[in-house]
Design a protein around this motif. Structure first.
Motif, PDB file in Angstrom:
ATOM      1  N   LYS A  10       0.899  -1.058   0.130  1.00 51.11           N
ATOM      2  CA  LYS A  10       0.034  -0.193  -0.033  1.00 51.11           C
ATOM      3  C   LYS A  10       0.871   1.352  -0.026  1.00 51.11           C
ATOM      4  N   GLU A  23      -5.600  -2.631  -1.820  1.00 47.76           N
ATOM      5  CA  GLU A  23      -6.246  -2.115  -0.291  1.00 47.76           C
ATOM      6  C   GLU A  23      -7.396  -3.185   0.055  1.00 47.76           C
ATOM      7  N   HIS A  64      -5.423  -6.393   1.243  1.00 45.70           N
ATOM      8  CA  HIS A  64      -5.162  -6.132   2.687  1.00 45.70           C
ATOM      9  C   HIS A  64      -6.079  -6.080   3.667  1.00 45.70           C
ATOM     10  N   ASP A  65      -7.395  -5.553   3.462  1.00 47.83           N
ATOM     11  CA  ASP A  65      -8.533  -5.628   4.319  1.00 47.83           C
ATOM     12  C   ASP A  65      -8.787  -6.993   4.453  1.00 47.83           C
TER      13      ASP A  65
END
Length: 153
Positions: free
Chosen positions: A112, A139, A142-143
């Motif tokens: 990120k 993103e 990642h989440d």
């Protein structure tokens, strides 16, 4: 693509996604070996996502006559160091899925940051749109990794 700064940015992003490809692949192997095939499958999916991103970045540069990338998909020295740290952490925690996913999330934090740095630069419109879309994918990944990590804690 005559702008050497843009090529440098693309090369950096290429290294980042190739490190992610290798890291997710190794995480999948660890999770599979530890009896977590569902988590392993998710990591393999993310590894394949990073491979597609890598190919797309290489294609952007090649379309303008600037072939980049080492072609082996092995990642970089900093990436190898992170994976080495991941292996050490796993050795100390017995390949605990939470630890594997926590290390994967750290890799995603780095990805990120690298994409945010790239987007802070003045990229040509066509490159910017690809980088912005890939950043959105990172993103989301990642989440997802964070959710998986928290669910195993």
């Amino acid at each position: 693509m005559e702008n050497t700064k843009t090529i440098s940015i693309i090369e950096n992003l290429l290294e980042t996604v190739e490190n992610g490809h290798k890291g997710f692949d190794e995480a999948a192997s660890k999770l599979d070996a530890d009896g977590n095939p569902t988590l392993a499958a998710e990591m393999r999916e993310l590894s394949q996502q990073r491979l597609r991103m890598s190919n797309e970045l290489k294609a952007i540069a090649a379309a303008d006559g600037t072939p980049i990338g080492n072609g082996n998909g092995g990642g970089t020295i900093p990436g190898a160091m992170h994976r080495g740290y991941m292996a050490l952490r796993d050795a100390l925690t017995g390949d605990d899925p939470h630890a594997v996913l926590a290390a994967a999330e750290q890799g995603e934090d780095h990805a990120k940051t690298e994409f945010e740095r790239a987007l802070d630069d003045d990229l040509p419109g066509s490159v910017r749109s690809v980088v912005l879309r890939q950043y959105g994918e990172i993103e989301t990944a990642h989440d997802r990794v964070r959710e998986l990590r928290d669910a195993t804690g």
